[in-house]
Design a protein around this motif. Structure first.
Motif, PDB file in Angstrom:
ATOM      1  N   UNK A  45     -23.925  15.997   5.796  1.00 35.37           N
ATOM      2  CA  UNK A  45     -22.830  15.381   5.748  1.00 35.37           C
ATOM      3  C   UNK A  45     -21.156  16.513   6.204  1.00 35.37           C
ATOM      4  N   UNK A  46     -22.406  17.883   5.300  1.00 37.46           N
ATOM      5  CA  UNK A  46     -20.905  18.636   5.292  1.00 37.46           C
ATOM      6  C   UNK A  46     -21.666  19.976   5.890  1.00 37.46           C
ATOM      7  N   UNK A  47     -23.045  20.159   5.742  1.00 37.45           N
ATOM      8  CA  UNK A  47     -23.634  21.379   6.060  1.00 37.45           C
ATOM      9  C   UNK A  47     -24.864  21.241   5.729  1.00 37.45           C
ATOM     10  N   UNK A  48     -25.922  21.796   7.456  1.00 38.18           N
ATOM     11  CA  UNK A  48     -27.538  21.491   7.524  1.00 38.18           C
ATOM     12  C   UNK A  48     -27.700  23.159   7.911  1.00 38.18           C
ATOM     13  N   UNK A  49     -29.543  22.920   6.876  1.00 38.73           N
ATOM     14  CA  UNK A  49     -29.907  24.627   7.453  1.00 38.73           C
ATOM     15  C   UNK A  49     -31.187  23.530   8.487  1.00 38.73           C
ATOM     16  N   UNK A  50     -31.030  25.005   8.935  1.00 39.77           N
ATOM     17  CA  UNK A  50     -32.087  25.164  10.389  1.00 39.77           C
ATOM     18  C   UNK A  50     -33.151  25.609  10.971  1.00 39.77           C
ATOM     19  N   UNK A  51     -33.984  25.779  11.258  1.00 37.71           N
ATOM     20  CA  UNK A  51     -34.830  26.680  12.003  1.00 37.71           C
ATOM     21  C   UNK A  51     -34.132  27.268  13.298  1.00 37.71           C
ATOM     22  N   UNK A  52     -33.478  28.659  12.996  1.00 36.83           N
ATOM     23  CA  UNK A  52     -33.234  29.325  14.238  1.00 36.83           C
ATOM     24  C   UNK A  52     -33.790  28.900  15.433  1.00 36.83           C
ATOM     25  N   UNK A  53     -33.179  28.198  16.940  1.00 42.18           N
ATOM     26  CA  UNK A  53     -33.815  27.620  17.963  1.00 42.18           C
ATOM     27  C   UNK A  53     -34.076  29.010  18.677  1.00 42.18           C
ATOM     28  N   UNK A  54     -34.742  28.673  19.932  1.00 43.10           N
ATOM     29  CA  UNK A  54     -36.041  29.812  20.330  1.00 43.10           C
ATOM     30  C   UNK A  54     -34.855  30.018  21.834  1.00 43.10           C
ATOM     31  N   UNK A 100     -34.308  23.441   4.983  1.00 45.13           N
ATOM     32  CA  UNK A 100     -35.091  23.873   6.010  1.00 45.13           C
ATOM     33  C   UNK A 100     -36.691  23.734   5.043  1.00 45.13           C
ATOM     34  N   UNK A 101     -37.058  22.712   4.953  1.00 46.85           N
ATOM     35  CA  UNK A 101     -38.340  22.600   5.221  1.00 46.85           C
ATOM     36  C   UNK A 101     -39.853  23.788   5.148  1.00 46.85           C
ATOM     37  N   UNK A 102     -40.418  24.711   4.793  1.00 44.76           N
ATOM     38  CA  UNK A 102     -41.133  25.343   5.057  1.00 44.76           C
ATOM     39  C   UNK A 102     -42.680  24.738   5.011  1.00 44.76           C
ATOM     40  N   UNK A 103     -43.438  24.390   6.160  1.00 49.28           N
ATOM     41  CA  UNK A 103     -45.066  24.820   5.646  1.00 49.28           C
ATOM     42  C   UNK A 103     -45.898  25.711   6.056  1.00 49.28           C
ATOM     43  N   UNK A 141     -28.978  17.377  13.408  1.00 50.23           N
ATOM     44  CA  UNK A 141     -30.696  16.910  13.270  1.00 50.23           C
ATOM     45  C   UNK A 141     -30.980  17.337  12.897  1.00 50.23           C
ATOM     46  N   UNK A 142     -31.290  18.063  12.024  1.00 48.17           N
ATOM     47  CA  UNK A 142     -32.424  18.463  10.312  1.00 48.17           C
ATOM     48  C   UNK A 142     -32.048  17.798   9.174  1.00 48.17           C
ATOM     49  N   UNK A 143     -32.204  18.940   8.405  1.00 50.97           N
ATOM     50  CA  UNK A 143     -31.724  18.926   7.093  1.00 50.97           C
ATOM     51  C   UNK A 143     -30.509  19.644   6.836  1.00 50.97           C
ATOM     52  N   UNK A 144     -29.767  18.403   6.072  1.00 58.26           N
ATOM     53  CA  UNK A 144     -27.939  18.218   6.256  1.00 58.26           C
ATOM     54  C   UNK A 144     -27.320  17.022   5.238  1.00 58.26           C
ATOM     55  N   UNK A 179     -30.800  28.584  10.356  1.00 57.47           N
ATOM     56  CA  UNK A 179     -29.106  28.155  10.780  1.00 57.47           C
ATOM     57  C   UNK A 179     -28.690  27.929   9.917  1.00 57.47           C
ATOM     58  N   UNK A 180     -27.294  28.368   9.985  1.00 57.44           N
ATOM     59  CA  UNK A 180     -26.488  27.000   8.577  1.00 57.44           C
ATOM     60  C   UNK A 180     -25.101  27.159   9.642  1.00 57.44           C
ATOM     61  N   UNK A 181     -24.832  25.976   9.654  1.00 62.43           N
ATOM     62  CA  UNK A 181     -23.733  25.679  10.398  1.00 62.43           C
ATOM     63  C   UNK A 181     -23.092  24.277   8.844  1.00 62.43           C
ATOM     64  N   UNK A 182     -21.685  25.252   9.461  1.00 67.85           N
ATOM     65  CA  UNK A 182     -20.668  24.253   8.683  1.00 67.85           C
ATOM     66  C   UNK A 182     -19.554  23.186   9.120  1.00 67.85           C
ATOM     67  N   UNK A 183     -20.546  21.894   8.940  1.00 69.89           N
ATOM     68  CA  UNK A 183     -20.331  21.341   9.800  1.00 69.89           C
ATOM     69  C   UNK A 183     -18.670  20.333   9.111  1.00 69.89           C
ATOM     70  N   UNK A 184     -17.512  21.238   8.165  1.00 70.59           N
ATOM     71  CA  UNK A 184     -16.193  21.165   7.541  1.00 70.59           C
ATOM     72  C   UNK A 184     -14.857  21.339   8.500  1.00 70.59           C
ATOM     73  N   UNK A 185     -14.429  21.428   8.730  1.00 71.79           N
ATOM     74  CA  UNK A 185     -13.008  22.008   8.892  1.00 71.79           C
ATOM     75  C   UNK A 185     -12.111  22.879   7.540  1.00 71.79           C
ATOM     76  N   UNK A 186     -13.031  23.487   7.301  1.00 72.82           N
ATOM     77  CA  UNK A 186     -12.707  24.760   6.514  1.00 72.82           C
ATOM     78  C   UNK A 186     -13.866  25.277   6.141  1.00 72.82           C
ATOM     79  N   UNK A 187     -13.442  27.563   5.574  1.00 76.76           N
ATOM     80  CA  UNK A 187     -14.417  27.834   5.308  1.00 76.76           C
ATOM     81  C   UNK A 187     -15.476  27.783   4.504  1.00 76.76           C
ATOM     82  N   UNK A 188     -16.630  27.742   4.294  1.00 78.35           N
ATOM     83  CA  UNK A 188     -17.775  27.280   2.944  1.00 78.35           C
ATOM     84  C   UNK A 188     -18.516  28.837   3.065  1.00 78.35           C
TER      85      UNK A 188
END
Length: 324
Positions: A28-37, A168-171, A23-26, A63-72
């Motif tokens: 299609x293969x992996x995304x990087x977002x703030x870890x949810x509270x 994941x942007x940091x301001x 739902x944030x910076x990604x 949070x780094x999410x691997x969206x693929x079917x193999x390890x990254x």
């Protein structure tokens, strides 16, 4: 022993979790977002928006999410944000570049992580704000770059493998006086002396600079008029990215509809939220030498015809006959 325990705690902090939708910076293969509270609100965080006084240390998790079917495998690092000189695009410093601002304030004991398929890893990190940090916004990101090149790009006809990164942007706003500001720099209009008396075009370039200490997303309006206020059409690039403090970018546009003899007035106005405003104008005379030559020939031709006609109408002198 305490140091070892701390390292182990931070490493174990990269907990493997079921992957969540990107739902944030990604890419299609992996995304990087703030870890949810622990008790997230209705809207999840897409970026880090932080406030701190100079000298304070902040603790966060990404949070780094691997969206693929193999390890990254990924390399984790902090980086400064900047705007590219051409069109002011938003970008991050590479891992090999020297980080001079927020990127150098980021520390994480986890610099590499392998994420199994369809899972996520939460990676803790700290931001230590220097005691002499300037007030205002400092912009950067927490990046996850693939450990090995995974994409192929074309460079002058040659295929090269590249390492892609997602951030994941940091301001981070350091406490103090906030002074937003924009400036339009180096407005230039190149029309020259058109050779043809019709279809005259012109090129213009202008620079937009963020001269304040907060990030801004400016918009630009370009208005070009000629003699007697006739409108001249404009097409080209305009600011569309978040501009960090101190950044500037060059933008270009092309005009059409200029008369062979004209006085072109160009005005560039940039605005941003908070009534931030700046403008610059320039007036450029236009002379088509071809049109001028055609006009001169036409005037000479009309003058010649008129003179010839006047001569044909003038009375001729009568011949004198001598008496015998």
């Amino acid at each position: 022993m305490r140091t070892l325990a701390a390292v182990l705690a931070l490493t174990i902090g990269a907990i493997l979790l079921p992957a969540t939708p990107a739902v944030a910076a990604g890419n299609g293969e992996w995304s990087v977002t703030p870890t949810p509270a622990r008790n997230p609100g209705p809207t999840p965080r897409l970026m880090f928006f932080l406030d701190a006084p100079a000298g304070q240390t902040l603790r966060e998790s990404v949070r780094v999410s691997n969206l693929t079917t193999g390890p990254r495998s990924f390399l984790i690092y902090g980086a400064d944000a900047y705007n590219t000189p051409h069109n002011g695009g938003f970008a991050f410093r590479s891992r090999d570049e020297k980080q001079a601002d927020l990127g150098s304030w980021v520390t994480s004991q986890v610099t590499t992580v392998e994420v199994p398929a369809r899972t996520s890893a939460d990676i803790p990190f700290t931001i230590t704000v220097p005691k002499n940090a300037t007030p205002g916004d400092h912009v950067g990101g927490i990046l996850a770059m693939e450990a090995q090149p995974g994409a192929i790009a074309d460079a002058d006809g040659a295929a090269v493998r590249v390492q892609r990164a997602v951030a994941a942007r940091v301001y981070l706003r350091v406490a103090g006086t906030v002074l937003p500001g924009l400036s339009v720099r180096d407005l230039s209009v190149d029309i020259g002396a058109p050779l043809l008396p019709v279809g005259t075009r012109g090129d213009l370039e202008y620079r937009v600079a963020n001269i304040g200490n907060v990030h801004l997303v400016p918009t630009a309006e370009i208005k070009v008029t000629g003699l007697f206020g006739h409108r001249i059409s404009v097409t080209g690039s305009a600011p569309a990215s978040d501009m960090v403090p101190g950044a500037d970018g060059a933008f270009t546009a092309r005009t059409s509809g200029i008369w062979p003899f004209d006085v072109v007035t160009t005005r560039v106005t940039v605005r941003s939220d908070g009534d931030v405003y700046a403008a610059r104008s320039k007036r450029t005379p236009v002379i088509s030498w071809t049109a001028l030559a055609v006009l001169a020939i036409l005037i000479l031709f009309v003058w010649w015809r008129l003179r010839r006609r006047l001569r044909s109408r003038s009375p001729r002198p009568r011949a004198l006959v001598a008496a015998g």
